[in-house]
Design an enzyme around this catalytic site. Structure first.
Site, PDB file in Angstrom:
ATOM      1  N   CYS A   1      50.977  37.563  -7.132  1.00 31.07           N
ATOM      2  CA  CYS A   1      51.681  37.344  -8.404  1.00 31.07           C
ATOM      3  C   CYS A   1      51.678  35.856  -8.774  1.00 31.07           C
ATOM      4  O   CYS A   1      52.373  35.070  -8.125  1.00 31.07           O
ATOM      5  CB  CYS A   1      53.103  37.880  -8.252  1.00 31.07           C
ATOM      6  SG  CYS A   1      54.301  37.284  -9.436  1.00 31.07           S
TER       7      CYS A   1
ATOM      8  N   CYS B   1      55.069  34.303  -9.360  1.00 29.35           N
ATOM      9  CA  CYS B   1      55.791  34.171  -8.085  1.00 29.35           C
ATOM     10  C   CYS B   1      55.387  32.872  -7.389  1.00 29.35           C
ATOM     11  O   CYS B   1      56.242  32.138  -6.889  1.00 29.35           O
ATOM     12  CB  CYS B   1      55.497  35.354  -7.166  1.00 29.35           C
ATOM     13  SG  CYS B   1      56.023  36.958  -7.806  1.00 29.35           S
TER      14      CYS B   1
END
Length: 108
Positions: A29, A32
């Site tokens: 991600c 993230c």
């Protein structure tokens, strides 16, 4: 920041004496990965007033599901062993700090 597993969640988050910012993330991600240095800075600036833990939503799927994490990054604020706030998505350091402090303050 500490990576926490399901087995450690109770002691590291629920049993924590200080408030905890929980980050559910995955390695794949991009937002993230973008949030990781932001969270490190927040934890360093807090000077022990709270801690940040990271939970890999992919490898700790059952724990992520128990918090209804359907997308990452997902952030949860814990104080006194209870979840007192949640938010989704990448944020600036200032907005993340405000969200966390407001969540913890309303729980007191």
């Amino acid at each position: 920041m500490k990576n926490v597993t399901t087995a450690e969640f109770e002691s590291e988050v629920i049993g924590s004496k200080e408030p905890v910012l929980v980050d559910f993330y995955t390695d794949s991600c991009p937002p993230c990965r973008m949030m990781s240095p932001v969270l490190q800075e927040l934890e360093a600036e807090a000077g022990g007033a709270f801690k940040v833990v990271k939970i890999d939503a992919a490898s700790e799927g059952q724990l992520a599901a128990s918090f209804r994490v359907n997308s990452v990054p997902a952030f949860f604020a814990f104080a006194n062993g209870k979840c007192v706030g949640q938010t989704l998505g990448a944020k600036s350091k200032a907005s993340m700090k405000k969200w966390f402090e407001d969540s913890v303050r309303t729980a007191s």
